[in-house]
Design an enzyme around this catalytic site. Structure first.
Site, PDB file in Angstrom:
ATOM      1  N   SER A  26       0.740  -1.289   0.044  1.00  9.22           N
ATOM      2  CA  SER A  26      -0.155  -0.137  -0.015  1.00  9.22           C
ATOM      3  C   SER A  26       0.899   1.162   0.051  1.00  9.22           C
ATOM      4  CB  SER A  26      -1.058  -0.105   1.141  1.00  9.22           C
ATOM      5  OG  SER A  26      -0.421  -0.287   2.491  1.00  9.22           O
ATOM      6  N   ASN A 113      -1.779  -2.406  13.340  1.00 11.61           N
ATOM      7  CA  ASN A 113      -3.361  -2.250  13.267  1.00 11.61           C
ATOM      8  C   ASN A 113      -3.523  -0.828  14.192  1.00 11.61           C
ATOM      9  OD1 ASN A 113      -3.135  -4.675  11.826  1.00 11.61           O
ATOM     10  ND2 ASN A 113      -4.201  -5.887  13.451  1.00 11.61           N
ATOM     11  N   THR A 158     -39.969  27.013  -7.763  1.00 11.89           N
ATOM     12  CA  THR A 158     -40.360  25.828  -7.334  1.00 11.89           C
ATOM     13  C   THR A 158     -40.600  24.818  -8.419  1.00 11.89           C
ATOM     14  OG1 THR A 158     -42.593  26.391  -6.884  1.00 11.89           O
ATOM     15  CG2 THR A 158     -40.959  26.787  -5.030  1.00 11.89           C
ATOM     16  N   HIS A 159     -40.137  23.812  -8.487  1.00 13.22           N
ATOM     17  CA  HIS A 159     -40.396  22.942  -9.666  1.00 13.22           C
ATOM     18  C   HIS A 159     -39.694  23.341 -10.888  1.00 13.22           C
ATOM     19  CE1 HIS A 159     -43.423  20.834  -7.055  1.00 13.22           C
ATOM     20  NE2 HIS A 159     -43.669  22.127  -6.692  1.00 13.22           N
ATOM     21  N   SER A 300     -15.382  25.129 -27.134  1.00 16.51           N
ATOM     22  CA  SER A 300     -15.659  24.153 -27.864  1.00 16.51           C
ATOM     23  C   SER A 300     -14.795  24.122 -29.178  1.00 16.51           C
ATOM     24  CB  SER A 300     -17.054  24.310 -28.514  1.00 16.51           C
ATOM     25  OG  SER A 300     -17.280  23.134 -29.677  1.00 16.51           O
ATOM     26  N   LYS A 306     -19.097  29.122 -28.752  1.00 12.07           N
ATOM     27  CA  LYS A 306     -19.632  28.207 -27.571  1.00 12.07           C
ATOM     28  C   LYS A 306     -18.848  28.969 -26.332  1.00 12.07           C
ATOM     29  CE  LYS A 306     -21.995  25.408 -26.741  1.00 12.07           C
ATOM     30  NZ  LYS A 306     -22.115  23.763 -26.650  1.00 12.07           N
ATOM     31  N   ASN A 308     -18.646  27.322 -22.472  1.00  8.61           N
ATOM     32  CA  ASN A 308     -19.295  26.479 -21.670  1.00  8.61           C
ATOM     33  C   ASN A 308     -19.139  26.730 -20.117  1.00  8.61           C
ATOM     34  OD1 ASN A 308     -20.390  25.167 -23.987  1.00  8.61           O
ATOM     35  ND2 ASN A 308     -18.597  24.018 -24.258  1.00  8.61           N
ATOM     36  N   GLU A 313     -20.044  22.258 -14.570  1.00  3.56           N
ATOM     37  CA  GLU A 313     -20.533  21.133 -14.989  1.00  3.56           C
ATOM     38  C   GLU A 313     -19.663  19.746 -14.188  1.00  3.56           C
ATOM     39  OE1 GLU A 313     -20.818  20.503 -19.174  1.00  3.56           O
ATOM     40  OE2 GLU A 313     -21.366  22.718 -19.362  1.00  3.56           O
ATOM     41  N   TYR A 340      -9.291  -6.351  13.086  1.00  3.28           N
ATOM     42  CA  TYR A 340      -8.668  -6.043  11.833  1.00  3.28           C
ATOM     43  C   TYR A 340      -8.640  -6.853  10.695  1.00  3.28           C
ATOM     44  CZ  TYR A 340      -5.275  -4.045   8.520  1.00  3.28           C
ATOM     45  OH  TYR A 340      -5.039  -3.748   7.322  1.00  3.28           O
ATOM     46  N   GLN A 345      -7.479  -1.951   4.165  1.00  2.10           N
ATOM     47  CA  GLN A 345      -6.627  -1.412   3.580  1.00  2.10           C
ATOM     48  C   GLN A 345      -7.132  -0.374   2.390  1.00  2.10           C
ATOM     49  OE1 GLN A 345      -2.301  -2.508   3.052  1.00  2.10           O
ATOM     50  NE2 GLN A 345      -2.711  -2.833   1.192  1.00  2.10           N
TER      51      GLN A 345
HETATM   52  N1  ARG Z   1      -1.182  -1.472   5.261  1.00  2.00           N
HETATM   53  C1  ARG Z   1      -2.191  -1.771   6.214  1.00  2.00           C
HETATM   54  C2  ARG Z   1      -3.542  -1.134   6.220  1.00  2.00           C
HETATM   55  O1  ARG Z   1      -3.683  -0.047   5.449  1.00  2.00           O
HETATM   56  C3  ARG Z   1      -1.456  -1.647   7.480  1.00  2.00           C
HETATM   57  C4  ARG Z   1      -1.950  -2.385   8.424  1.00  2.00           C
HETATM   58  C5  ARG Z   1      -1.427  -3.783   8.281  1.00  2.00           C
HETATM   59  N2  ARG Z   1      -1.902  -4.804   9.222  1.00  2.00           N
HETATM   60  C6  ARG Z   1      -1.600  -5.796   8.958  1.00  2.00           C
HETATM   61  N3  ARG Z   1      -1.955  -6.967   9.967  1.00  2.00           N
HETATM   62  N4  ARG Z   1      -1.167  -6.540   8.026  1.00  2.00           N
HETATM   63  O2  ARG Z   1      -4.401  -1.256   6.759  1.00  2.00           O
END
Ligand code: ARG
Length: 487
Positions: A26, A113, A158-159, A300, A306, A308, A313, A340, A345
Site C-alpha cells: 500500500s 493495526n 419551485t419545480h 468548443s 460556444k 461552456n 459541470e 482488523y 486497507q
Molecule cells: N497497510 C495496512 C492498512 O492499511 C496497515 C496495517 C497492516 N496490518 C496487518 N495486520 N497486515 O491497513
C-alpha cells in the site's frame, strides 16, 4: 527480497508471489500518511519511555532518527525501497538505517493495526481543517455577491417554474447556509475522529503499562471529561490526558470516522452540484442571469461561438464520485468480522480521492462565484406579473377574505387574464370586480416586484431588511470561524 527480511518474515520460508506483492503493498498510496506516521511514532517512543519499557536515552535516539526521516520526507529526499510494503514499514526500515538496532524497540507492544488507525485519524483531522478552510473561502465568495445584490430582484423557482420574486442576495445566501452546515458537520466528525486507538496493539491491547491518555494528549486528541478513566490506577497529575478508544477490538477495526468524513464530502459534493446546476441554467442564453468569467469557462473545439460552464459541470459531475467513494467504504465495511482485516486497507484510496476532489473543486467554485458577472436586467426581464398572484390573494386576505377563498379568486383572475390573452396586471378594473367585488382600484399597487419582495419581511425572508440581517449573521458566522482557526 526474501520474506525473512520483512517485519513479519520470521515464520515464512517461501517467497511472496510478485503479483501478490503488488496486490498487497500500500506504499503507493499510504505514503501520504508519512507526517502522521512519524508524529505517531514520536509520541509512542515517549510513551514507551514513560512506561519504563525503553530508557530516556533510547527514546531520544529514536526521536532523533524519526526527526531526520521527517526532514527527508519534507524535503522530498526520502527514498522508497522495493521492500517497503507500506508507510509504516518504510519508516521503520529507514529508522534502523539511521539509528541502528534500537529502532527495533519502537514497535514494542504496537501493531500496524493500532498504528494505521492512529495515523489515519491524525491525517483526517488535518484534512478536515483544510476542507473547512476551503468551505470558508467559498462562503466568503457567496457572501460578497449577496452583499452587492440585496436589491437585485430575480424570479424564485419551485419545480423550476417561476414562483415568486426573490433577491439574488437571498439566492446566494441559500447556498451559504448549506456550506455552513457542512462546516459544522465536519466539526462534529472531527470530535469523534480525535480519539486515540494507540495502545490497542493488534487487537487485544498493549501488554506494557502505556499511559494511553497521556499518549492521546501528546497526539493532540483533546480529553473529553466524561470519558476519562475513573479507576484507581496511579496517574501523574502533571500529565495531560486525552481521549482514547474504549475497546481494543473496536479500536483497530473502526473506520466509522472515515465513512463519516466521506459522508461529509459527499454532502458537500451534493451541495456543490446543486449550486452548479442553478448556475448552469442561469448562464444559458435563454436565462442570461449570470455570465462566467473567461477564467472559469471553456470553449468548443468545433463551435466557435460556444462558452461552456465547464467549472460548474465538473463540480456537478464530481458529486458522483464523492457519493461513490462513500458507498465503496460502506460496502467494504459491511461484512467484516471483528476485528482488523486487510480489507480495511481499502479505506484510503476513496478517502484520499474525495479529499483531493474537494481540494480542487471548492477553490474553483469559489473563484467562479467571486468573478461571476450578474445581469440584473435579465433577472428583471424574467419576472412575470403572474408571479404576484400570491400577492393578489394576500391583498384579498387584507380585505378580510379567508385565504383559501382568496387563493381561489386570484386563480380565477389568472385564468381570466390567460383567456383574454393579457398579462395579469393588464386586467381592467371591471375584470377584477367580475371576479370579486373585494377588488378595488388599488389592486394596481400590488404589481410591484420590489414591494412584493419587501413584504416578505420575517426573519429568514427575502426582504432587503431581513436579508441585511441574514448577511450580518453570515458575516458573524465566518468571523467566528476565522478566529477559531487562528487560535
Ligand atoms: N497497510 C495496512 C492498512 O492499511 C496497515 C496495517 C497492516 N496490518 C496487518 N495486520 N497486515 O491497513
Amino acid at each position: 527480497m526474501t520474506n525473512s527480511g520483512k517485519l513479519w518474515g520470521g515464520r515464512f520460508k517461501g517467497e511472496t508471489d510478485a503479483l501478490m506483492k503488488r496486490f498487497n503493498d500500500s506504499i503507493g498510496f499510504d505514503i501520504r500518511l508519512w507526517d502522521a506516521d512519524i508524529r505517531g511514532s514520536l509520541a509512542y517512543a515517549e510513551a514507551l519511555a514513560r512506561a519504563g519499557v525503553i530508557t530516556a536515552d533510547e527514546a531520544a535516539t529514536l526521536a532523533r532518527g524519526l526527526r531526520a526521516i521527517h526532514a527527508e520526507f519534507a524535503e522530498g529526499r526520502f527514498e522508497v525501497r522495493p521492500g517497503d510494503e507500506d508507510i509504516h514499514t518504510a519508516v521503520e526500515r529507514r529508522l534502523k538505517e539511521i539509528v541502528g538496532d534500537v529502532a527495533g524497540k519502537l514497535h514494542t507492544g504496537r501493531s500496524r493495526n493500532d498504528q494505521v488507525a492512529t495515523d489515519l485519524r491524525l491525517f483526517c483531522l488535518g484534512a478536515i481543517r483544510d476542507t473547512q478552510q476551503a468551505l470558508g473561502e467559498l462562503q466568503g465568495a457567496l457572501l460578497a455577491q449577496a452583499e452587492s445584490h440585496i436589491h437585485t430582484v430575480m424570479p424564485g423557482y419551485t419545480h423550476l417554474q417561476r414562483a415568486q420574486p426573490v433577491t439574488f442576495a437571498h439566492w446566494c445566501l441559500s447556498y451559504f447556509w448549506q456550506f455552513a452546515r457542512d462546516v459544522e458537520r465536519l466539526d462534529d466528525c472531527a470530535r469523534r475522529t480525535a480519539t486515540s486507538p494507540l495502545g490497542s496493539g493488534a487487537l487485544a491491547g498493549n501488554p506494557f503499562p502505556i499511559d494511553r491518555e497521556a499518549l492521546a494528549a501528546d497526539l493532540g486528541f483533546a480529553a473529553r471529561e466524561d470519558e476519562l478513566a475513573t479507576d484507581e490506577r496511579p496517574r501523574s497529575p502533571t500529565i495531560r490526558r486525552g481521549a482514547i478508544t474504549q475497546n481494543s477490538l473496536d479500536a483497530v477495526s473502526d473506520r466509522d470516522f472515515v465513512a463519516e468524513l466521506l459522508f461529509c464530502c459527499a454532502m458537500i459534493g451534493v451541495h456543490l452540484s446543486r449550486l452548479a446546476e442553478d448556475l448552469i441554467v442561469y448562464s444559458t442564453a435563454e436565462f442570461g442571469f449570470v455570465t462566467f468569467d473567461d477564467a472559469y469557462a471553456t470553449g468548443s473545439s468545433l463551435m466557435p461561438q460556444k462558452k461552456n460552464a465547464d467549472a460548474m459541470e465538473l463540480a456537478r459531475g464530481k458529486a458522483g464520485r464523492l457519493i461513490g467513494n462513500l458507498t465503496a467504504v460502506l460496502a467494504m465495511l459491511k461484512g467484516l468480522p471483528m476485528s482488523y482485516n486487510k480489507d480495511l486497507q481499502e479505506d484510503k484510496e476513496p478517502l484520499f480521492d474525495s479529499l483531493d476532489t474537494l481540494a480542487l473543486a471548492l477553490p474553483v467554485v469559489a473563484g467562479a462565484i467571486r468573478t461571476l458577472k450578474v445581469n440584473p436586467e435579465r433577472m428583471r426581464a424574467g419576472l412575470d406579473p403572474a408571479m404576484l398572484a400570491t400577492d393578489v390573494a394576500e391583498y384579498l386576505v387584507r380585505k378580510g377574505v379567508p385565504f383559501r377563498e382568496a387563493h381561489h379568486l386570484s386563480g380565477r383572475a389568472v385564468a381570466l387574464a390567460e383567456s383574454k390573452g393579457v398579462r395579469l396586471d393588464e386586467l381592467e378594473i371591471t375584470d377584477w370586480q367580475a371576479v370579486s367585488p373585494h377588488f378595488d382600484e388599488d389592486i394596481a399597487r400590488v404589481f410591484d416586484f420590489a414591494q412584493s419582495v419587501a413584504s416578505r419581511d420575517v426573519d429568514g425572508g427575502t426582504s432587503p431588511r431581513a436579508v441585511g440581517e441574514q448577511i450580518r449573521r453570515a458575516r458573524r458566522c465566518l468571523d467566528r470561524r476565522a478566529q477559531a482557526a487562528s487560535c
